[in-house]
Design a protein around this motif. Structure first.
Motif, short mmCIF file in Angstrom:
data_model
loop_
_atom_site.label_atom_id
_atom_site.label_comp_id
_atom_site.label_asym_id
_atom_site.label_seq_id
_atom_site.Cartn_x
_atom_site.Cartn_y
_atom_site.Cartn_z
N LEU B 70 94.52 33.35 -3.38
CA LEU B 70 95.87 32.99 -3.81
C LEU B 70 96.83 32.82 -2.63
O LEU B 70 97.81 32.09 -2.72
N LEU B 71 96.54 33.52 -1.53
CA LEU B 71 97.33 33.34 -0.30
C LEU B 71 96.43 32.80 0.79
O LEU B 71 95.23 33.07 0.80
N ASP B 72 97.01 32.04 1.70
CA ASP B 72 96.30 31.56 2.89
C ASP B 72 96.93 32.20 4.12
O ASP B 72 98.14 32.44 4.14
N GLU B 73 96.12 32.44 5.13
CA GLU B 73 96.62 32.95 6.39
C GLU B 73 96.68 31.75 7.34
O GLU B 73 95.68 31.07 7.54
N LEU B 74 97.84 31.47 7.88
CA LEU B 74 98.00 30.24 8.67
C LEU B 74 97.64 30.42 10.14
O LEU B 74 97.77 29.50 10.91
N GLY B 75 97.22 31.65 10.54
CA GLY B 75 96.94 31.90 11.96
C GLY B 75 98.18 32.45 12.63
O GLY B 75 99.26 32.50 12.02
N PRO B 76 98.04 32.92 13.90
CA PRO B 76 99.16 33.59 14.59
C PRO B 76 100.40 32.70 14.64
O PRO B 76 100.29 31.48 14.78
N GLU B 77 101.58 33.33 14.46
CA GLU B 77 102.84 32.58 14.60
C GLU B 77 103.00 32.14 16.04
O GLU B 77 102.50 32.77 16.96
N ARG B 78 103.74 31.09 16.24
CA ARG B 78 103.94 30.60 17.60
C ARG B 78 104.72 31.65 18.40
O ARG B 78 105.54 32.39 17.84
N PRO B 79 104.44 31.76 19.71
CA PRO B 79 105.13 32.77 20.51
C PRO B 79 106.62 32.46 20.64
O PRO B 79 107.10 31.45 20.13
N GLY B 80 107.34 33.33 21.32
CA GLY B 80 108.77 33.10 21.51
C GLY B 80 109.62 33.91 20.56
O GLY B 80 110.81 34.04 20.75
N ARG B 81 108.98 34.48 19.50
CA ARG B 81 109.72 35.36 18.61
C ARG B 81 109.72 36.77 19.15
O ARG B 81 108.87 37.14 19.97
N VAL B 82 110.64 37.58 18.67
CA VAL B 82 110.71 38.98 19.10
C VAL B 82 109.57 39.77 18.44
O VAL B 82 109.21 39.52 17.30
N GLY B 83 108.97 40.73 19.15
CA GLY B 83 107.94 41.60 18.59
C GLY B 83 106.56 40.97 18.68
O GLY B 83 106.38 39.85 19.15
N ARG B 84 105.56 41.75 18.19
CA ARG B 84 104.19 41.26 18.20
C ARG B 84 104.04 40.05 17.31
O ARG B 84 104.61 40.02 16.22
N PRO B 85 103.26 39.07 17.70
CA PRO B 85 103.10 37.92 16.81
C PRO B 85 102.34 38.33 15.56
O PRO B 85 101.35 39.05 15.62
N GLY B 86 102.82 37.93 14.37
CA GLY B 86 102.13 38.21 13.12
C GLY B 86 101.56 36.92 12.60
O GLY B 86 102.01 35.83 12.95
N SER B 87 100.53 37.04 11.76
CA SER B 87 99.94 35.86 11.18
C SER B 87 100.76 35.47 9.95
O SER B 87 101.04 36.29 9.10
N ALA B 88 101.17 34.20 9.87
CA ALA B 88 102.02 33.78 8.76
C ALA B 88 101.20 33.56 7.49
O ALA B 88 100.07 33.07 7.54
N LEU B 89 101.79 33.97 6.37
CA LEU B 89 101.15 33.84 5.07
C LEU B 89 101.79 32.71 4.28
O LEU B 89 103.00 32.53 4.33
N ALA B 90 100.97 31.97 3.55
CA ALA B 90 101.50 30.91 2.69
C ALA B 90 100.72 30.91 1.39
O ALA B 90 99.56 31.35 1.34
N VAL B 91 101.36 30.42 0.33
CA VAL B 91 100.68 30.30 -0.95
C VAL B 91 99.62 29.22 -0.83
O VAL B 91 99.83 28.19 -0.20
#
Lengths: 402, 402
Positions: B70-91
């Motif tokens: 039901l959810l997909d994992e899109l892979g690591p978020e692009r760098p440049g954000r604050v904190g550890r990169p998390g993997s983005a979730l999408a429906v």
């Protein structure tokens, strides 16, 4: 401070409480209270089986409710039943009470209702309020409230909240009377004028009348339209056991549904509104009578004596009610229409033409119409009971305050 | 078997699920799905902060939703954000899909909508259904449904349910068309005629049109009245984000609100109903035109050309709509009225008189009227999305079936 008590947990069992362990405990406390209130006296085991929790879990909840004074233990059940005798539980007749108050066009009324639903104290003050400023009226009401609270206190009751019924448009969740044309009040902040000692809610009298019918009526369905008629005509729309309030809190203005679109102008800005045909003043005018204090009594007396002008006026009012209700029934598909308020005293002369109109405009079976047994008492009872329901819906909150 | 998908969990987050640990887990799965659906792509941490659960608790829920597709994992978020990169979730754009179907007076339509809300397959069959027996019409519809399901399957989608929109009175929770006068169907059990392969719900087209507006409209409030007009006139009453169905499921029959109480007789048994003034046939008759297939197109064309008879007929229809809506607004106090259905294509000629009538009958500011951007597509979209909402509201149930 305005806390809309019966709004937060409209269907019992505190569904609005947060979905955490703590919220679950509070919801289960509410389930125990509602179960004992509806079916008590009951043993702990009977409560457990009804709400589907273990006996041990229920005992913990019950102990807390006894400790905070919301439940009473009646002592061991009489022998002769199967199994070990359990101690029967009942809702307490002491402790928190609901204070209901009503600002009528011709009277003020206040009552105190205990958690068992019994009216323990009641006080009424007759006198015309039409055209009086809000301040002196609310001062008189406050004196009456303090008198009722003091008398209730002598019986071991303390106010869990105050709910005030007003014949007008009340801003949702705010305690402000936006417009009460039959009192002449506009933009009146009742929250600022009433004592701040207890959680306060202010609502339209037709809403409280409908809630009284929902909570206290015998065999009242969970989907109905409650018509409250005196000088103004209001309705409470109850859907699946919940009051439909509308975006601003103004839902249920049945009195301003157009009946004859080019009929007489109405204070609402419209023409040919139901109130122009079926409100007390309109009926008196149509019957050629003067506007006095006991308007319904006068009309009922004349109609009973066979006064043809009064009977015709009531017949025409019934027809107008039937046309407006046809529209409402088509929009809402309620299980029943209940005629309440002062006008319910005129039901014998209103109902035949009302029901004939509904039937002639409906292909299948017409929506059944019944008469409330609360009549003009509905709003006051509904107000007090809204506070009591608030306690049953979240007993933990009251225990924290008490 | 009829399972009213969007009925069990009408406001999202599965409030009707049992109040146990297991129920809590299912509700929290629904919260994660709704959050990612509304605001995704989102990291686990972002989901956790939005729904107020710990990161660890959310991870367990997310893992389950990924495992069941039901959810997909899109892979690591692009760098440049604050904190550890998390993997983005999408429906997910694969897996369960909502199949919507519509029985129109002049056409049949079916579509498949994925969990992201995208229409992935769509099929339409033009042809008059008026007066045809239900069996051949439903057989054609079933063939169209199987064609859409097969095409959706090629894209990795499988039907989580089928929802069918019908222009008539549908028995609540039963799938039976009690009466569809413009098709000539009465007491038709669609549940028995449609394929039993998937959970099925059948509802009035005006209801599905209103739900499309609620779920997909931009800036649509949570309290509104959606008017669906073509040959018949229906409305969806949406209160606090929920469809008001009525006791039998017949709420919203705006077309049978009396406008001129002694006007022409109506098939419903009444007189002077709104449908007698503002339904497509009534408008064509008033304009002196024949009833053909593209009725709205004909009226819009003539009105645009300046045909005074057509313009007058539409003006009068707008006035009648305004009178009936004044009553509805007084009863329901919605935040807005939305004009949808085929008739929304005639809005430029209906709205001026409609709005003038509402304004002239209202003391304060009149209820705003807007035009749906879905027009005649609303019912089909609402039907398919009702299935999708059912999946978001209880993802665990779908995972068990899938």
């Amino acid at each position: 401070m305005t806390a809309p008590l019966h709004e937060a947990h409209p269907t019992g069992a505190g569904r609005a409480l947060p979905d955490t362990q703590q919220g679950m405990r509070r919801r289960n406390l509410a389930r125990v209270m509602h179960t004992v209130s509806a079916e008590g006296p009951l043993s702990r085991a009977a409560v457990a089986s009804r709400i589907g929790l273990t006996r041990a879990a229920v005992s913990t909840l019950v102990d807390e409710l006894i400790r905070t004074g919301l439940l009473d233990e009646l002592g061991p059940e009489r022998p002769g039943r199967v199994g070990r005798p359990g101690s029967a539980l009942a809702v307490s007749g002491h402790g928190p009470a609901g204070i209901g108050a009503e600002v009528g066009v011709d009277h003020l009324a206040v009552c105190a209702v205990d958690l068992r639903g019994e009216v323990r104290v009641r006080a009424v003050r007759q006198g015309a309020n039409r055209g009086r400023a809000p301040e002196p009226v609310v001062a008189e009401l406050t004196a009456l409230i303090r008198q009722v609270v003091a008398e209730a206190g002598e019986e071991g009751l303390w106010p869990a909240g105050l709910a005030v019924a007003v014949p007008g448009l009340i801003a949702r969740d705010a305690g402000t009377v936006v417009s009460a044309p039959n009192l002449g009040w506009h933009g009146t902040d009742l929250g600022a004028l009433l004592p701040g000692d207890w959680p306060l809610s202010v609502d339209n009298e037709a809403n409280f009348g409908g809630l009284a019918e929902l909570w206290l009526g015998e065999g009242t369905p969970r989907d109905f339209l409650h018509v409250s008629a005196e000088i103004g005509i209001g309705a409470a729309v109850v859907v699946d056991g919940r009051l439909l309030r509308g975006n601003r809190g103004f839902a249920g203005e049945l009195g301003h549904v157009p009946v004859w679109p080019e009929g007489p102008p109405c204070a609402c800005g419209g023409r040919g509104c139901l109130e122009q045909y079926a409100g007390e003043e309109a009926v008196l005018r149509a019957a050629g009578l003067e506007l006095g204090e006991d308007r319904v009594g006068l009309l009922a007396g004349r109609a009973a004596e066979g006064d043809e002008a009064v009977r015709r006026a009531l017949r025409d009012a019934g027809t107008a009610l039937g046309i407006a209700l046809t529209g409402a029934v088509n929009l809402l598909d309620p299980e029943a229409v209940v005629l309440g308020g002062a006008l319910s005293g005129l039901a014998p002369w209103l109902l035949p033409s009302l029901e004939a109109e509904l039937a002639r405009r409906t292909a299948g079976p017409a929506c059944p119409v019944s008469v409330s047994r609360f009549g003009p008492e509905g709003p006051l009872l509904g107000a007090a009971h809204s506070v009591v329901r608030g306690v049953l819906d979240d007993p933990a909150a009251v225990a924290e305050r008490g």
